[in-house]
Design a protein around this motif. Structure first.
Motif, PDB file in Angstrom:
ATOM      1  N   THR A  19       0.826  -1.198   0.000  1.00 31.92           N
ATOM      2  CA  THR A  19       0.000   0.000   0.000  1.00 31.92           C
ATOM      3  C   THR A  19       0.862   1.251   0.000  1.00 31.92           C
ATOM      4  O   THR A  19       2.088   1.191   0.151  1.00 31.92           O
ATOM      5  CB  THR A  19      -0.888   0.035   1.253  1.00 31.92           C
ATOM      6  OG1 THR A  19      -0.051   0.215   2.409  1.00 31.92           O
ATOM      7  CG2 THR A  19      -1.706  -1.242   1.399  1.00 31.92           C
ATOM      8  N   ALA A  20       0.207   2.391  -0.126  1.00 30.71           N
ATOM      9  CA  ALA A  20       0.924   3.669  -0.075  1.00 30.71           C
ATOM     10  C   ALA A  20       1.597   3.855   1.275  1.00 30.71           C
ATOM     11  O   ALA A  20       2.734   4.342   1.359  1.00 30.71           O
ATOM     12  CB  ALA A  20      -0.043   4.811  -0.358  1.00 30.71           C
ATOM     13  N   LEU A  53      -5.752   4.604   7.702  1.00 30.58           N
ATOM     14  CA  LEU A  53      -6.277   5.942   7.419  1.00 30.58           C
ATOM     15  C   LEU A  53      -5.549   6.570   6.246  1.00 30.58           C
ATOM     16  O   LEU A  53      -6.165   7.177   5.357  1.00 30.58           O
ATOM     17  CB  LEU A  53      -6.137   6.825   8.658  1.00 30.58           C
ATOM     18  CG  LEU A  53      -7.084   6.533   9.816  1.00 30.58           C
ATOM     19  CD1 LEU A  53      -6.711   7.375  11.037  1.00 30.58           C
ATOM     20  CD2 LEU A  53      -8.534   6.809   9.408  1.00 30.58           C
ATOM     21  N   TYR A  54      -4.237   6.435   6.208  1.00 31.08           N
ATOM     22  CA  TYR A  54      -3.443   6.983   5.108  1.00 31.08           C
ATOM     23  C   TYR A  54      -3.839   6.330   3.788  1.00 31.08           C
ATOM     24  O   TYR A  54      -4.048   7.010   2.774  1.00 31.08           O
ATOM     25  CB  TYR A  54      -1.965   6.756   5.410  1.00 31.08           C
ATOM     26  CG  TYR A  54      -1.010   7.391   4.430  1.00 31.08           C
ATOM     27  CD1 TYR A  54      -0.536   8.691   4.624  1.00 31.08           C
ATOM     28  CD2 TYR A  54      -0.559   6.683   3.316  1.00 31.08           C
ATOM     29  CE1 TYR A  54       0.354   9.265   3.719  1.00 31.08           C
ATOM     30  CE2 TYR A  54       0.326   7.258   2.411  1.00 31.08           C
ATOM     31  CZ  TYR A  54       0.779   8.541   2.628  1.00 31.08           C
ATOM     32  OH  TYR A  54       1.658   9.102   1.736  1.00 31.08           O
ATOM     33  N   ARG A  82       3.417   2.322  10.080  1.00 35.74           N
ATOM     34  CA  ARG A  82       3.439   0.865  10.247  1.00 35.74           C
ATOM     35  C   ARG A  82       2.356   0.392  11.206  1.00 35.74           C
ATOM     36  O   ARG A  82       2.040  -0.790  11.250  1.00 35.74           O
ATOM     37  CB  ARG A  82       4.814   0.429  10.762  1.00 35.74           C
ATOM     38  CG  ARG A  82       5.956   0.765   9.812  1.00 35.74           C
ATOM     39  CD  ARG A  82       7.294   0.350  10.391  1.00 35.74           C
ATOM     40  NE  ARG A  82       8.399   0.837   9.570  1.00 35.74           N
ATOM     41  CZ  ARG A  82       9.681   0.686   9.863  1.00 35.74           C
ATOM     42  NH1 ARG A  82      10.025   0.026  10.975  1.00 35.74           N
ATOM     43  NH2 ARG A  82      10.626   1.161   9.077  1.00 35.74           N
ATOM     44  N   LEU A  83       1.807   1.313  11.983  1.00 31.15           N
ATOM     45  CA  LEU A  83       0.725   0.958  12.892  1.00 31.15           C
ATOM     46  C   LEU A  83      -0.545   0.736  12.085  1.00 31.15           C
ATOM     47  O   LEU A  83      -0.904   1.564  11.227  1.00 31.15           O
ATOM     48  CB  LEU A  83       0.506   2.064  13.923  1.00 31.15           C
ATOM     49  CG  LEU A  83       1.724   2.402  14.798  1.00 31.15           C
ATOM     50  CD1 LEU A  83       1.426   3.619  15.667  1.00 31.15           C
ATOM     51  CD2 LEU A  83       2.108   1.200  15.666  1.00 31.15           C
ATOM     52  N   ARG A 109      -6.645   4.868   3.035  1.00 30.39           N
ATOM     53  CA  ARG A 109      -8.011   5.223   2.649  1.00 30.39           C
ATOM     54  C   ARG A 109      -8.022   6.554   1.910  1.00 30.39           C
ATOM     55  O   ARG A 109      -8.692   6.716   0.893  1.00 30.39           O
ATOM     56  CB  ARG A 109      -8.905   5.288   3.892  1.00 30.39           C
ATOM     57  CG  ARG A 109     -10.398   5.359   3.561  1.00 30.39           C
ATOM     58  CD  ARG A 109     -11.232   5.260   4.833  1.00 30.39           C
ATOM     59  NE  ARG A 109     -10.976   4.018   5.548  1.00 30.39           N
ATOM     60  CZ  ARG A 109     -10.543   3.945   6.812  1.00 30.39           C
ATOM     61  NH1 ARG A 109     -10.325   5.057   7.502  1.00 30.39           N
ATOM     62  NH2 ARG A 109     -10.347   2.777   7.380  1.00 30.39           N
ATOM     63  N   ARG A 110      -7.228   7.492   2.382  1.00 26.60           N
ATOM     64  CA  ARG A 110      -7.137   8.787   1.710  1.00 26.60           C
ATOM     65  C   ARG A 110      -6.546   8.630   0.310  1.00 26.60           C
ATOM     66  O   ARG A 110      -7.031   9.217  -0.652  1.00 26.60           O
ATOM     67  CB  ARG A 110      -6.270   9.745   2.525  1.00 26.60           C
ATOM     68  CG  ARG A 110      -6.255  11.169   1.971  1.00 26.60           C
ATOM     69  CD  ARG A 110      -5.204  12.016   2.650  1.00 26.60           C
ATOM     70  NE  ARG A 110      -3.854  11.601   2.234  1.00 26.60           N
ATOM     71  CZ  ARG A 110      -2.748  12.174   2.654  1.00 26.60           C
ATOM     72  NH1 ARG A 110      -2.805  13.160   3.536  1.00 26.60           N
ATOM     73  NH2 ARG A 110      -1.567  11.767   2.233  1.00 26.60           N
ATOM     74  N   GLU A 111      -5.513   7.794   0.208  1.00 28.37           N
ATOM     75  CA  GLU A 111      -4.885   7.579  -1.090  1.00 28.37           C
ATOM     76  C   GLU A 111      -5.847   6.899  -2.063  1.00 28.37           C
ATOM     77  O   GLU A 111      -5.896   7.257  -3.245  1.00 28.37           O
ATOM     78  CB  GLU A 111      -3.618   6.736  -0.919  1.00 28.37           C
ATOM     79  CG  GLU A 111      -2.497   7.448  -0.191  1.00 28.37           C
ATOM     80  CD  GLU A 111      -1.993   8.646  -0.963  1.00 28.37           C
ATOM     81  OE1 GLU A 111      -1.590   8.485  -2.126  1.00 28.37           O
ATOM     82  OE2 GLU A 111      -2.021   9.763  -0.399  1.00 28.37           O
ATOM     83  N   ARG A 112      -6.623   5.939  -1.584  1.00 25.30           N
ATOM     84  CA  ARG A 112      -7.564   5.245  -2.457  1.00 25.30           C
ATOM     85  C   ARG A 112      -8.635   6.188  -2.965  1.00 25.30           C
ATOM     86  O   ARG A 112      -9.050   6.107  -4.122  1.00 25.30           O
ATOM     87  CB  ARG A 112      -8.207   4.059  -1.723  1.00 25.30           C
ATOM     88  CG  ARG A 112      -7.306   2.832  -1.631  1.00 25.30           C
ATOM     89  CD  ARG A 112      -8.105   1.603  -1.267  1.00 25.30           C
ATOM     90  NE  ARG A 112      -8.695   1.699   0.058  1.00 25.30           N
ATOM     91  CZ  ARG A 112      -8.104   1.303   1.176  1.00 25.30           C
ATOM     92  NH1 ARG A 112      -6.882   0.799   1.131  1.00 25.30           N
ATOM     93  NH2 ARG A 112      -8.708   1.408   2.337  1.00 25.30           N
ATOM     94  N   ARG A 113      -9.092   7.091  -2.131  1.00 22.98           N
ATOM     95  CA  ARG A 113     -10.101   8.056  -2.571  1.00 22.98           C
ATOM     96  C   ARG A 113      -9.542   8.943  -3.680  1.00 22.98           C
ATOM     97  O   ARG A 113     -10.232   9.282  -4.636  1.00 22.98           O
ATOM     98  CB  ARG A 113     -10.576   8.907  -1.392  1.00 22.98           C
ATOM     99  CG  ARG A 113     -11.532   8.196  -0.445  1.00 22.98           C
ATOM    100  CD  ARG A 113     -12.328   9.205   0.370  1.00 22.98           C
ATOM    101  NE  ARG A 113     -11.453  10.096   1.127  1.00 22.98           N
ATOM    102  CZ  ARG A 113     -11.027   9.871   2.369  1.00 22.98           C
ATOM    103  NH1 ARG A 113     -11.389   8.755   2.985  1.00 22.98           N
ATOM    104  NH2 ARG A 113     -10.253  10.734   2.998  1.00 22.98           N
ATOM    105  N   THR A 114      -8.290   9.326  -3.554  1.00 20.05           N
ATOM    106  CA  THR A 114      -7.663  10.175  -4.565  1.00 20.05           C
ATOM    107  C   THR A 114      -7.594   9.455  -5.901  1.00 20.05           C
ATOM    108  O   THR A 114      -7.954   9.995  -6.942  1.00 20.05           O
ATOM    109  CB  THR A 114      -6.239  10.575  -4.118  1.00 20.05           C
ATOM    110  OG1 THR A 114      -6.333  11.303  -2.899  1.00 20.05           O
ATOM    111  CG2 THR A 114      -5.558  11.427  -5.169  1.00 20.05           C
TER     112      THR A 114
END
Length: 382
Positions: free
Chosen positions: A173-174, A257-258, A250-251, A260-265
């Motif tokens: 993932t990102a 959350l990170y 890494r958590l 999810r934001r990237e996927r929306r973009t």
């Protein structure tokens, strides 16, 4: 302000050519929301970017892993480095450079080290984890000489943010990408290699990828060294300095959350546009248009990959009208296009589908009166 030569260039050629170009395989592009469940959890293991082959191998359920088992059995990725070196016997950098110039390019950027850590020059900075993980032939030097002989500027791409010889954790993932920027001895290694590239080859363009593994002050010192050595040089927008906060990705909760934001973009079709780092001369939207006042360069492949992908279907390649519109419209807006070619690893040639697009651009350049070195014959590519 970006150098005037760069602002007038309008078209550059990007070259992704790594040991991954030997298998030269990735799954066809699939929109993120159409991936299988496992792919949605780790989209970078399902990427159409063939140059990410080694990373995709680390996911047993990925299409690359299935292809590798069926084609190569248990052969390790590192074996492709030897194949790549063997194929250099037939490489003709002068033919490439002539073809790029005929296509109307004013500069060419070579990937000197991608995320797999393989160097396209015999670096004096030894890799402590993979001995001899580089070309025997000075590909960077020969490419630079050939490009400059055709009157073009020369740039180096260097993967400062990732090196899988220093950190080989699977990147799905990102958030994984950002948290996998190596630490330990890697920052000093990367700094020494980029300074070596600057000192040896005086590149007109310094094109870093992903991020930089050291502090903002270290980035500033590196850029200062570059500008002192190459006063007319330009720097892209991916020298983003390391911050300890990246480790928090890494958590599971933070990383999710990170991502999810990237996927929306991506789902909104905005493509990838790097965040602005403290120091840069021009922006590098990837497979995307760009807005805003900054000088920019649209970077993209001829198909959905940068590295050679023998598995790309015909519909993945830019059509003639789309390619001409991309170059002309971007130039009209004041931007550049950095169009990628991904040569084959087994014989050091540019694939036919990509040669055809370069020939289309040569015809466009001839019509527009942009090429000063075109012969009456169609350009020949090796």
């Amino acid at each position: 302000m970006v150098a005037s030569w760069w602002s007038r260039a309008r078209l550059g050629i990007f070259v992704h050519w790594t040991p991954a170009s030997v298998p030269g395989w990735a799954p066809p592009y699939v929109a993120p929301d159409e991936l299988p469940a496992e792919g949605r959890r780790a989209p970078l293991a399902w990427t159409a970017y063939a140059e990410w082959y080694e990373n995709a191998l680390r996911f047993p359920g990925s299409p690359v892993s299935a292809h590798h088992r069926a084609t190569y059995g248990t052969r390790p990725y590192t074996a492709f480095g030897g194949d790549f070196n063997d194929a250099l016997d037939s490489w003709d950098p002068a033919a490439w450079a002539r073809g790029f110039r005929a296509a109307g390019a004013r500069y060419a950027v070579l990937v000197t080290k991608h995320h797999d850590g393989f160097c396209l020059w015999p670096s004096e900075v030894a890799n402590p984890h993979r001995t001899g993980w580089h070309t025997v032939r000075d590909v960077v030097g020969e490419f630079a000489e050939a490009v400059r002989a055709e009157g073009m500027r020369f740039g180096v791409h260097y993967s400062g943010g990732l090196d899988w010889t220093f950190d080989d954790r699977p990147i799905g993932t990102a958030a994984d990408t950002v948290s996998a920027v190596p630490r330990g001895g890697y920052p000093a290694y990367a700094d020494a290699q980029v300074r070596e590239l600057i000192r040896r080859y005086h590149p007109d363009i310094l094109w870093n990828d992903i991020a930089w593994p050291a502090s903002r002050a270290d980035v500033q010192r590196l850029i200062a060294y570059y500008r002192f050595t190459v006063p007319h040089g330009v720097v892209n927008d991916r020298l983003y300095p390391y911050t300890p906060m990246w480790r928090a990705l890494r958590l599971p909760g933070v990383g999710a959350l990170y991502d999810r934001r990237e996927r929306r973009t991506v789902a909104r079709g905005e493509g990838f546009v790097p965040r602005k780092p403290p120091y840069y001369d021009f922006r590098t939207p990837e497979f995307a248009r760009c807005t805003g006042p900054d000088p920019y360069e649209i970077t993209r492949g001829i198909d959905h990959s940068f590295g050679y992908n023998r598995n790309s279907p015909p519909e993945a390649f830019l059509g003639r009208d789309a390619l001409e519109a991309l170059v002309r419209e971007t130039a009209a807006e004041g931007g550049n296009v950095l169009l990628n070619v991904g040569p084959r690893g087994e014989d050091a040639t540019i694939p036919a589908e990509q040669r055809l697009r370069l020939e289309w651009l040569a015809e466009l350049a001839r019509r527009d009166g942009q090429s000063q070195t075109m012969s009456k014959d169609r350009p020949k590519f090796a």
